[in-house]
Motif scaffolding. Structure first.
Motif: not given
Length: 186
Positions: A134, A136-138, A140-145, A148
């Motif tokens: 994780r 490597n996530n940007d 916004d993508e990490e906030r979504s993950i 969840d």
């Protein structure tokens, strides 16, 4: 005065019935231990009574999906990254602390991961590999993950809360040393 006793408050019944019948403030406090978003806790407590666990979990999911950015930030601010049991080797503590520090520095909040379905012996590897992946996530993508994972954690904590464990239905009590969904020691 010695010899004079103050009558104790009647114990709250456990399980879903106890949760449904708890005063609004107590139910919200219990819910905040599952997910620290006040909006989430207020919404779930306000829609009681729930006929069964599935209905409660569905309401929790719906409330989780509706969290605003500020609600999510509030909930994530209260999370702590999973730690290790004191008996774990020092090298494992060091590796985990370094991984958590790198994650928190990158994303500004604790690393959250739901470990349901994994045996306790797999937890450390799941956390370390999850952080590595994780990172490597940007943002916004990490906030979504993270949202969840927080939803999954809240479901597990909520199910444990109403699984007829009246000791967990006491708001503002310290966390138990017994493993459970909210237990943060690997």
């Amino acid at each position: 005065m010695r010899g004079t006793s103050v009558p104790a408050a009647p114990p709250r019944p456990g399980g879903l019935d106890g949760f449904n019948r708890a005063p609004q403030g107590s139910a919200e406090a219990d819910l905040l231990a599952c997910c620290a978003s006040r909006r989430w806790a207020t919404r779930i407590a306000a829609h009681r009574p729930y006929p069964d666990l599935d209905a409660l979990l569905a309401a929790a999911d719906e409330a989780s999906y509706d969290l605003s950015g500020n609600d999510l930030a509030e909930a994530l601010a209260d999370e702590s990254s999973p730690g290790l049991h004191d008996s774990a080797p020092q090298s494992a503590h060091t590796a985990l602390r370094a991984a958590h520090a790198a994650y928190e520095s990158s994303f500004g909040h604790a690393f959250v991961i739901c470990l349901d379905g994994f045996s306790p012996t797999e937890h450390l590897n799941q956390v370390l590999s999850g952080i590595r992946l994780r990172m490597n996530n940007d943002p916004d993508e990490e906030r979504s993950i993270a949202a969840d994972e927080l939803r999954r954690l809240a479901r597990a904590r909520l199910a444990h809360l109403v699984a007829d464990h009246p000791e967990h239905l006491m708001a503002n009590q310290p966390e138990s040393d017994t493993p459970g969904p909210a237990h943060r020691v690997l």
